[in-house]
Design a protein around this motif. Structure first.
Motif, PDB file in Angstrom:
ATOM      1  N   VAL A  93       0.940  -1.307   0.143  1.00  0.00           N
ATOM      2  CA  VAL A  93      -0.109  -0.031   0.029  1.00  0.00           C
ATOM      3  C   VAL A  93       0.839   1.211   0.165  1.00  0.00           C
ATOM      4  N   SER A  94       1.866   1.365   0.651  1.00  0.00           N
ATOM      5  CA  SER A  94       2.803   2.330   0.658  1.00  0.00           C
ATOM      6  C   SER A  94       3.579   2.576  -0.505  1.00  0.00           C
ATOM      7  N   LEU A  95       3.931   1.493  -1.070  1.00  0.00           N
ATOM      8  CA  LEU A  95       4.624   1.488  -2.304  1.00  0.00           C
ATOM      9  C   LEU A  95       3.504   2.075  -3.503  1.00  0.00           C
ATOM     10  N   ALA A  96       2.320   1.600  -3.477  1.00  0.00           N
ATOM     11  CA  ALA A  96       1.242   2.046  -4.317  1.00  0.00           C
ATOM     12  C   ALA A  96       0.950   3.545  -4.167  1.00  0.00           C
ATOM     13  N   LEU A  97       1.135   4.189  -2.976  1.00  0.00           N
ATOM     14  CA  LEU A  97       0.925   5.417  -2.648  1.00  0.00           C
ATOM     15  C   LEU A  97       1.979   6.071  -3.261  1.00  0.00           C
ATOM     16  N   LEU A  98       3.456   5.712  -3.084  1.00  0.00           N
ATOM     17  CA  LEU A  98       4.419   6.319  -3.796  1.00  0.00           C
ATOM     18  C   LEU A  98       4.300   6.576  -5.083  1.00  0.00           C
ATOM     19  N   ARG A  99       3.921   5.146  -5.745  1.00  0.00           N
ATOM     20  CA  ARG A  99       3.602   5.499  -7.178  1.00  0.00           C
ATOM     21  C   ARG A  99       2.699   6.666  -7.727  1.00  0.00           C
ATOM     22  N   ILE A 100       1.845   7.016  -6.858  1.00  0.00           N
ATOM     23  CA  ILE A 100       1.082   8.189  -7.162  1.00  0.00           C
ATOM     24  C   ILE A 100       1.938   9.384  -7.400  1.00  0.00           C
ATOM     25  N   PHE A 101       2.582   9.541  -6.354  1.00  0.00           N
ATOM     26  CA  PHE A 101       3.678  10.849  -6.438  1.00  0.00           C
ATOM     27  C   PHE A 101       4.608  10.702  -7.340  1.00  0.00           C
ATOM     28  N   LEU A 102       5.292   9.532  -7.525  1.00  0.00           N
ATOM     29  CA  LEU A 102       6.514   9.503  -8.701  1.00  0.00           C
ATOM     30  C   LEU A 102       6.101   9.180 -10.049  1.00  0.00           C
ATOM     31  N   ARG A 103       4.632   8.899 -10.275  1.00  0.00           N
ATOM     32  CA  ARG A 103       3.990   8.683 -11.544  1.00  0.00           C
ATOM     33  C   ARG A 103       4.762   7.651 -12.245  1.00  0.00           C
ATOM     34  N   ILE A 104       4.950   6.589 -11.444  1.00  0.00           N
ATOM     35  CA  ILE A 104       5.426   5.349 -12.128  1.00  0.00           C
ATOM     36  C   ILE A 104       4.329   4.459 -12.786  1.00  0.00           C
ATOM     37  N   PRO A 105       4.521   4.203 -13.845  1.00  0.00           N
ATOM     38  CA  PRO A 105       3.315   3.196 -14.683  1.00  0.00           C
ATOM     39  C   PRO A 105       3.377   2.202 -13.852  1.00  0.00           C
ATOM     40  N   ILE A 106       2.011   1.471 -13.670  1.00  0.00           N
ATOM     41  CA  ILE A 106       1.526   0.534 -12.673  1.00  0.00           C
ATOM     42  C   ILE A 106       2.041  -0.797 -13.428  1.00  0.00           C
ATOM     43  N   ASN A 107       2.109  -0.744 -14.831  1.00  0.00           N
ATOM     44  CA  ASN A 107       2.617  -1.937 -15.663  1.00  0.00           C
ATOM     45  C   ASN A 107       3.730  -2.457 -15.029  1.00  0.00           C
ATOM     46  N   TYR A 108       4.904  -1.432 -14.829  1.00  0.00           N
ATOM     47  CA  TYR A 108       6.202  -1.877 -14.519  1.00  0.00           C
ATOM     48  C   TYR A 108       6.074  -2.480 -13.204  1.00  0.00           C
ATOM     49  N   LEU A 109       5.460  -1.639 -12.074  1.00  0.00           N
ATOM     50  CA  LEU A 109       5.484  -2.704 -10.743  1.00  0.00           C
ATOM     51  C   LEU A 109       4.908  -3.749 -10.747  1.00  0.00           C
ATOM     52  N   LEU A 110       3.610  -4.145 -11.594  1.00  0.00           N
ATOM     53  CA  LEU A 110       2.932  -5.239 -11.376  1.00  0.00           C
ATOM     54  C   LEU A 110       4.000  -6.439 -12.293  1.00  0.00           C
ATOM     55  N   VAL A 111       4.570  -5.994 -13.199  1.00  0.00           N
ATOM     56  CA  VAL A 111       5.603  -7.039 -13.875  1.00  0.00           C
ATOM     57  C   VAL A 111       6.621  -7.354 -13.005  1.00  0.00           C
ATOM     58  N   ILE A 112       6.949  -6.414 -12.326  1.00  0.00           N
ATOM     59  CA  ILE A 112       8.258  -6.731 -11.315  1.00  0.00           C
ATOM     60  C   ILE A 112       7.835  -7.427 -10.197  1.00  0.00           C
ATOM     61  N   GLY A 113       6.571  -7.256  -9.478  1.00  0.00           N
ATOM     62  CA  GLY A 113       6.152  -7.791  -8.499  1.00  0.00           C
ATOM     63  C   GLY A 113       5.834  -9.240  -8.727  1.00  0.00           C
ATOM     64  N   TYR A 114       5.306  -9.602 -10.115  1.00  0.00           N
ATOM     65  CA  TYR A 114       5.013 -10.908 -10.270  1.00  0.00           C
ATOM     66  C   TYR A 114       6.025 -11.654 -10.604  1.00  0.00           C
ATOM     67  N   ALA A 115       7.213 -11.190 -11.300  1.00  0.00           N
ATOM     68  CA  ALA A 115       8.429 -11.755 -11.531  1.00  0.00           C
ATOM     69  C   ALA A 115       9.074 -12.252 -10.350  1.00  0.00           C
ATOM     70  N   LEU A 116       8.893 -11.637  -9.217  1.00  0.00           N
ATOM     71  CA  LEU A 116       9.538 -11.904  -7.821  1.00  0.00           C
ATOM     72  C   LEU A 116       8.730 -13.002  -7.369  1.00  0.00           C
ATOM     73  N   VAL A 117       7.164 -13.067  -7.621  1.00  0.00           N
ATOM     74  CA  VAL A 117       6.432 -13.944  -6.952  1.00  0.00           C
ATOM     75  C   VAL A 117       6.807 -15.310  -7.818  1.00  0.00           C
ATOM     76  N   PHE A 118       6.910 -15.316  -9.084  1.00  0.00           N
ATOM     77  CA  PHE A 118       7.549 -16.756  -9.725  1.00  0.00           C
ATOM     78  C   PHE A 118       8.784 -17.236  -9.579  1.00  0.00           C
ATOM     79  N   LEU A 119       9.660 -16.072  -9.194  1.00  0.00           N
ATOM     80  CA  LEU A 119      10.940 -16.498  -8.701  1.00  0.00           C
ATOM     81  C   LEU A 119      11.097 -17.409  -7.299  1.00  0.00           C
ATOM     82  N   LEU A 120      10.425 -16.669  -6.552  1.00  0.00           N
ATOM     83  CA  LEU A 120      10.275 -17.140  -5.138  1.00  0.00           C
ATOM     84  C   LEU A 120       9.687 -18.394  -5.165  1.00  0.00           C
ATOM     85  N   ALA A 121       8.478 -18.654  -6.046  1.00  0.00           N
ATOM     86  CA  ALA A 121       7.731 -19.620  -6.125  1.00  0.00           C
ATOM     87  C   ALA A 121       8.595 -21.134  -6.397  1.00  0.00           C
ATOM     88  N   LEU A 122       9.795 -20.807  -6.963  1.00  0.00           N
ATOM     89  CA  LEU A 122      10.813 -21.751  -7.521  1.00  0.00           C
ATOM     90  C   LEU A 122      11.452 -22.408  -6.365  1.00  0.00           C
TER      91      LEU A 122
END
Length: 227
Positions: A129-158
């Motif tokens: 939630v804090s990261l998402a609020l930070l995104r609002i201020f930094l105007r980071i495209p959500i696609n980037y964060l979602l791709v990075i987040g789920y990439a970490l998910v699949f790496l940890l799943a291994l």
């Protein structure tokens, strides 16, 4: 109230009718079990109706006001800190999270306690939630964060036990319940609206999308330590 009652009936009545049909045809549950089910369905309808009315009347306005008030303070660290606190708090109060944690505790025989699961999930939601609020201020495209987040998910799943992989994705699902979503969504709308941006709705929806990744990563990390 009429709209809320309609929503609850449309959610509960179909499964109640289905179980009743199965009872009359193939399932043949014991009479006392079926009666308990019908009574439970009635209580669920009453309870969910009151719960959702309370969330819409109390949580939505307060979440939006809290979000806008935090932005007026002008301190980013304060916004991120309270984003974490609020995200964690509403997750602990989420009934779905409590049910999942209780089931994990029961199935594992207490090896993975309810407290540990709830704490991990709450921290995961709070951080994202804090990261998402930070995104609002930094105007980071959500696609980037979602791709990075789920990439970490699949790496940890291994490298995590299969049991934790299953629980982690369930944890991501239960944090999108009737307590968490309205409040966090309203919080995002409040923050985004005060920043003067035209995309407050999309920013707040992006907040929910990111918040659901947090508990998945948290439980996967928990699995790495328990392995």
């Amino acid at each position: 109230m009429k709209e809320t009652v309609k929503e609850v009936f449309s959610a509960v009545v179909p499964i109640t009718v289905l179980v009743t049909i199965l009872q009359l045809t193939v399932a043949k549950l014991p009479t006392n079990v079926f009666i308990n089910f019908i009574g439970g369905a009635v209580l669920v309808i009453l309870g969910l109706t009151l719960f959702l009315i309370g969330a819409k009347v109390g949580f939505l306005p307060v979440g939006e006001m809290v979000g806008s008030s935090l932005v007026t303070k002008g301190k980013l660290w304060l916004i991120l800190f309270f984003g974490f606190v609020i995200g964690s708090a509403v997750t602990v109060a989420e009934p779905d999270v409590q049910v999942l944690a209780g089931q994990v505790d029961s199935v594992s025989g207490g090896a993975i306690s309810k407290f540990i699961i709830v704490t991990a999930v709450a921290c995961g939601v709070g951080i994202f939630v804090s990261l998402a609020l930070l995104r609002i201020f930094l105007r980071i495209p959500i696609n980037y964060l979602l791709v990075i987040g789920y990439a970490l998910v699949f790496l940890l799943a291994l490298v995590t036990s299969p049991e934790f992989v299953a629980v982690s994705f369930d944890a991501g699902g239960v944090t999108t319940g009737p307590m968490t979503v309205p409040f966090i969504l309203a919080l995002g709308v409040g923050v985004a609206s005060v920043t003067g941006k035209r995309t407050s709705s999309s920013d707040s929806f992006g907040l929910i999308a990111l918040a659901s990744i947090g508990p998945i990563l948290a439980v996967l990390l928990l699995g790495v330590f328990y392995k």
